[in-house]
Design a protein around this motif. Structure first.
Motif, PDB file in Angstrom:
ATOM      1  N   ALA A 310       0.921  -1.202   0.126  1.00  0.00           N
ATOM      2  CA  ALA A 310       0.135  -0.046  -0.111  1.00  0.00           C
ATOM      3  C   ALA A 310       0.805   1.396  -0.061  1.00  0.00           C
ATOM      4  N   ARG A 311       0.767   2.060  -0.879  1.00  0.00           N
ATOM      5  CA  ARG A 311       1.620   3.353  -1.049  1.00  0.00           C
ATOM      6  C   ARG A 311       0.795   4.345  -1.906  1.00  0.00           C
ATOM      7  N   GLY A 312       1.293   5.349  -2.018  1.00  0.00           N
ATOM      8  CA  GLY A 312       0.788   6.575  -2.896  1.00  0.00           C
ATOM      9  C   GLY A 312      -0.224   7.263  -2.463  1.00  0.00           C
ATOM     10  N   ALA A 313      -0.777   8.274  -3.033  1.00  0.00           N
ATOM     11  CA  ALA A 313      -1.997   9.221  -2.944  1.00  0.00           C
ATOM     12  C   ALA A 313      -3.117   8.767  -3.968  1.00  0.00           C
ATOM     13  N   LEU A 314      -4.382   8.225  -3.412  1.00  0.00           N
ATOM     14  CA  LEU A 314      -5.485   7.844  -4.100  1.00  0.00           C
ATOM     15  C   LEU A 314      -6.142   9.157  -4.731  1.00  0.00           C
ATOM     16  N   VAL A 315      -6.458   9.175  -5.857  1.00  0.00           N
ATOM     17  CA  VAL A 315      -7.246  10.445  -6.555  1.00  0.00           C
ATOM     18  C   VAL A 315      -8.784   9.991  -6.175  1.00  0.00           C
ATOM     19  N   ILE A 454     -23.352   6.088  -3.664  1.00  0.00           N
ATOM     20  CA  ILE A 454     -22.420   5.212  -4.332  1.00  0.00           C
ATOM     21  C   ILE A 454     -22.521   5.444  -5.710  1.00  0.00           C
ATOM     22  N   VAL A 455     -21.299   5.811  -6.393  1.00  0.00           N
ATOM     23  CA  VAL A 455     -21.165   6.158  -7.784  1.00  0.00           C
ATOM     24  C   VAL A 455     -20.572   5.003  -8.505  1.00  0.00           C
ATOM     25  N   GLU A 456     -19.554   3.977  -7.990  1.00  0.00           N
ATOM     26  CA  GLU A 456     -18.729   3.027  -8.616  1.00  0.00           C
ATOM     27  C   GLU A 456     -18.805   1.845  -7.636  1.00  0.00           C
ATOM     28  N   VAL A 457     -19.049   0.731  -8.075  1.00  0.00           N
ATOM     29  CA  VAL A 457     -18.487  -0.351  -7.310  1.00  0.00           C
ATOM     30  C   VAL A 457     -17.281  -1.271  -8.033  1.00  0.00           C
ATOM     31  N   ALA A 458     -16.318  -1.486  -7.425  1.00  0.00           N
ATOM     32  CA  ALA A 458     -15.040  -2.111  -8.118  1.00  0.00           C
ATOM     33  C   ALA A 458     -14.754  -1.297  -9.308  1.00  0.00           C
ATOM     34  N   GLN A 459     -14.779   0.096  -9.363  1.00  0.00           N
ATOM     35  CA  GLN A 459     -14.355   0.863 -10.497  1.00  0.00           C
ATOM     36  C   GLN A 459     -15.342   0.863 -11.694  1.00  0.00           C
ATOM     37  N   SER A 482     -12.472  -7.512  -0.023  1.00  0.00           N
ATOM     38  CA  SER A 482     -13.288  -6.304   0.162  1.00  0.00           C
ATOM     39  C   SER A 482     -13.514  -6.011  -1.196  1.00  0.00           C
ATOM     40  N   VAL A 483     -14.452  -4.956  -0.975  1.00  0.00           N
ATOM     41  CA  VAL A 483     -14.963  -4.150  -2.291  1.00  0.00           C
ATOM     42  C   VAL A 483     -14.706  -2.724  -2.268  1.00  0.00           C
ATOM     43  N   LEU A 484     -14.240  -1.992  -3.522  1.00  0.00           N
ATOM     44  CA  LEU A 484     -13.970  -0.669  -3.341  1.00  0.00           C
ATOM     45  C   LEU A 484     -15.018   0.117  -3.911  1.00  0.00           C
ATOM     46  N   LEU A 485     -15.495   0.960  -3.232  1.00  0.00           N
ATOM     47  CA  LEU A 485     -16.722   1.789  -3.244  1.00  0.00           C
ATOM     48  C   LEU A 485     -16.120   3.149  -3.787  1.00  0.00           C
ATOM     49  N   LEU A 486     -16.651   3.963  -4.778  1.00  0.00           N
ATOM     50  CA  LEU A 486     -16.541   5.559  -5.170  1.00  0.00           C
ATOM     51  C   LEU A 486     -17.746   5.954  -4.609  1.00  0.00           C
ATOM     52  N   VAL A 487     -17.517   6.863  -3.418  1.00  0.00           N
ATOM     53  CA  VAL A 487     -18.914   7.424  -2.930  1.00  0.00           C
ATOM     54  C   VAL A 487     -18.669   8.886  -3.021  1.00  0.00           C
ATOM     55  N   SER A 488     -19.828   9.346  -3.343  1.00  0.00           N
ATOM     56  CA  SER A 488     -19.940  11.139  -3.382  1.00  0.00           C
ATOM     57  C   SER A 488     -20.809  11.435  -2.047  1.00  0.00           C
ATOM     58  N   GLU A 493     -18.529  15.541  -3.854  1.00  0.00           N
ATOM     59  CA  GLU A 493     -17.247  15.407  -3.530  1.00  0.00           C
ATOM     60  C   GLU A 493     -17.192  13.997  -3.349  1.00  0.00           C
ATOM     61  N   LEU A 494     -15.981  13.330  -3.800  1.00  0.00           N
ATOM     62  CA  LEU A 494     -15.843  11.948  -4.017  1.00  0.00           C
ATOM     63  C   LEU A 494     -14.914  11.619  -3.094  1.00  0.00           C
ATOM     64  N   ARG A 495     -14.879  10.101  -2.349  1.00  0.00           N
ATOM     65  CA  ARG A 495     -13.962   9.494  -1.777  1.00  0.00           C
ATOM     66  C   ARG A 495     -13.895   8.163  -1.967  1.00  0.00           C
ATOM     67  N   PHE A 496     -12.944   7.251  -1.828  1.00  0.00           N
ATOM     68  CA  PHE A 496     -12.989   5.874  -2.131  1.00  0.00           C
ATOM     69  C   PHE A 496     -13.145   5.334  -0.471  1.00  0.00           C
ATOM     70  N   VAL A 497     -13.846   4.171  -0.613  1.00  0.00           N
ATOM     71  CA  VAL A 497     -14.084   3.619   0.671  1.00  0.00           C
ATOM     72  C   VAL A 497     -14.131   1.921   0.426  1.00  0.00           C
ATOM     73  N   ALA A 498     -13.352   1.380   1.158  1.00  0.00           N
ATOM     74  CA  ALA A 498     -13.209  -0.267   0.923  1.00  0.00           C
ATOM     75  C   ALA A 498     -13.868  -0.783   2.032  1.00  0.00           C
ATOM     76  N   LEU A 499     -14.877  -1.780   1.698  1.00  0.00           N
ATOM     77  CA  LEU A 499     -15.811  -2.335   2.664  1.00  0.00           C
ATOM     78  C   LEU A 499     -15.437  -4.023   2.510  1.00  0.00           C
ATOM     79  N   SER A 500     -15.473  -4.686   3.558  1.00  0.00           N
ATOM     80  CA  SER A 500     -15.322  -6.034   3.818  1.00  0.00           C
ATOM     81  C   SER A 500     -16.585  -6.723   3.198  1.00  0.00           C
ATOM     82  N   VAL A 501     -16.299  -7.842   2.256  1.00  0.00           N
ATOM     83  CA  VAL A 501     -17.458  -8.657   1.457  1.00  0.00           C
ATOM     84  C   VAL A 501     -17.871  -9.908   2.263  1.00  0.00           C
TER      85      VAL A 501
END
Length: 502
Positions: A310-315, A454-459, A482-488, A493-501
């Motif tokens: 895990a590294r970097g800055a998530l856009v 929720i705008v996106e599920v798994a991109q 886990s599943v990656l959600l793009l949430v507004s 304003e958007l942010r990414f949230v990872a939730l356990s499945v």
């Protein structure tokens, strides 16, 4: 100097000091010479002391007396309180025997404060902290020999708490130069000189306790931490290395008492030098701007994006008018390198972008769907946009019948006109709305709430609640943790949230 509370007034205890003197002498003789610090401290202090100045400021404060807010610090007490008479007498005495002046308005009065600074140019250029001179009506520089000279403000940068002053010298000055704070090592000896408690010309020494310290004080936190004694009045004073070069500006302390407990923070000289150069040249800061909102890449998000480690800055979002959009940077990209510099976490990207010249073309290395790509970006200029945008007023129609799906501890519904109006969601926001959150779920822990979309599920974009439920079930079958959600939020304003499945 920023502290938790004011420092108490201490009284000397000569009997205790006398009783301990013999033991202290024995202990001192048993310690090695190095325990007192390197011998070069005195030479450095003698060399640079005349370049360190006191900063004296005055400010006119308008105060009011009388009833309500005009009573200043007068506590609001219920009628008949046993403390009412006490406070009435106390504040009456403060206002004078005849009570409030001019029908309740007290006369304006001046407040004075003292800080520290240092001369970087013999023409009379001084560096200090912004909070030392903020809102001052008059600023004076006091030289080491006591000479007091009126100073003018060249410019300030509130984000790094730095300010540059200038004055007309009446004699030859001593100036100091900036050293390279990037070369500092943990445990290296440093020297602080300043004006603690208005004592002036005080020298203390210690070591570098930590570097790149982020104490959540500002967007570009990158402090040097030192155990050299720093107290009220040291703000704006220099932190020297043993060559006599300024490697930091003493700015903050952590203290429950107001006095030094060995935890002080200095803005590193690399940051200071860049800020000072721009303030002298432009009178303001002109920082680079990439036009993205970023967030931390957690282990769960990294797993969802196939990034190891895990590294970097998530856009999380891209400004439509920013430089990143035409360069092809998108939400979900992870920035791992900017202009040849590694980006390990979001703060790294914020600092390096801000320090990069406006208009410069740079290479930005991103990871998109597990693969590295390089984007060429021409940086814009960062503008301060701290004013909150008011939400537009919207009418509330009669509620529609709500049909929801459950997944990931969330109640999900298609984004109807009724729900858009109820949660004041902008028309530009598309997706599936959250109408409820299970308090015991991972979603609640990640601070998802009713009204988030929720705008996106798994991109991949989603349009209805049933689609989300199907995709989550498929991810479970595929063995994903886990599943990656793009949430507004409602404003887009958007942010990414990872939730356990699981």
């Amino acid at each position: 100097m920023t502290v938790a509370t004011y420092a108490p007034r201490h009284r000397l205890r000569p009997l205790l000091a006398a009783a301990c003197l013999g033991a202290a002498t024995i202990m001192a003789s048993a310690l090695p010479v190095q325990a007192r610090g390197p011998d070069g401290i005195a030479d450095v202090a003698e060399k640079v002391i005349d370049a360190v100045v006191n900063i004296s400021t005055s400010q006119t404060v308008e105060a009011k007396g009388g009833s309500g807010e005009g009573r200043g610090a007068m506590p609001q007490l219920p009628p008949g309180s046993p403390f009412e008479d006490f406070f009435d007498d106390f504040f009456k005495n403060r206002r004078g025997p005849n009570g409030p002046r001019s029908g309740g308005d007290m006369q304006p009065h001046k407040t004075n404060s003292l800080g520290s600074g240092f001369i970087i140019d013999t023409s009379g250029i001084v560096v200090t902290n912004n909070h030392v001179i903020a809102d001052a009506d008059e600023i004076n520089v006091i030289l080491n020999d006591g000479t007091k000279i009126k100073a003018e403000l060249v410019g300030v940068d509130k984000k790094t708490d730095l300010a540059v002053l200038k004055f007309k010298p009446s004699r030859q000055l001593t100036a100091v130069k900036f050293g390279d704070s990037d070369k500092l090592r943990l445990g290296e000896w440093v020297i602080a000189i300043g004006n603690p408690f208005s004592l002036g010309g005080t020298v203390t020494a210690g070591i570098v306790s930590a570097r790149n310290r982020d104490i959540s004080n500002g967007p570009y936190d990158n402090y040097i931490q030192t155990d050299a004694a720093i107290n009220r009045g040291n703000s704006g004073g220099p932190l020297f290395n043993l060559e006599g070069d300024v490697i930091g500006v003493n700015t903050l302390i952590i203290s429950p008492t107001g006095g030094s407990i060995g935890i002080g923070f200095a803005v590193p000289s690399k940051t200071v030098a860049g800020v000072v150069e721009q303030l002298q040249k432009f009178g303001e800061l002109r920082r680079g701007w990439l036009g993205v909102r970023i967030q931390q890449v957690t282990d769960e998000i990294a797993e969802s994006l196939n990034i190891k480690p895990a590294r970097g800055a998530l856009v999380a979002g891209v400004d439509d008018k920013g430089p990143a959009k035409p360069a092809g940077i998108e939400p979900g990209d992870v920035v791992v390198k900017f202009d040849g510099k590694d980006v390990k976490e979001p703060k790294d990207l914020s600092r390096v972008v801000a320090d990069t010249a406006v208009g410069k073309e740079v290479d930005v290395v991103i990871i998109r769907k597990g693969e590295e790509q390089t984007k060429r970006v021409t940086l814009g200029r960062l503008e301060d946009t701290d004013k909150p945008q008011p939400a537009s007023a919207k009418s509330t129609p009669e509620p529609e019948k709500l049909v929801t799906q459950k997944a990931l501890g969330l109640d999900l519904a298609n984004l109807s006109k009724d729900l858009r109006s109820r949660y004041k969601i902008k028309d530009s926001v598309k997706g599936v709305i959250i109408t409820g959150v299970d308090n015991a779920s991972d979603a609640a822990e990640k601070r998802l709430a009713a009204g988030d979309v929720i705008v996106e599920v798994a991109q991949e974009a989603v349009a209805n609640a049933a689609d989300i439920k199907k995709r989550v079930e498929q991810l479970k079958k595929d063995g994903k943790k886990s599943v990656l959600l793009l949430v507004s939020n409602a404003d887009g304003e958007l942010r990414f949230v990872a939730l356990s499945v699981q």
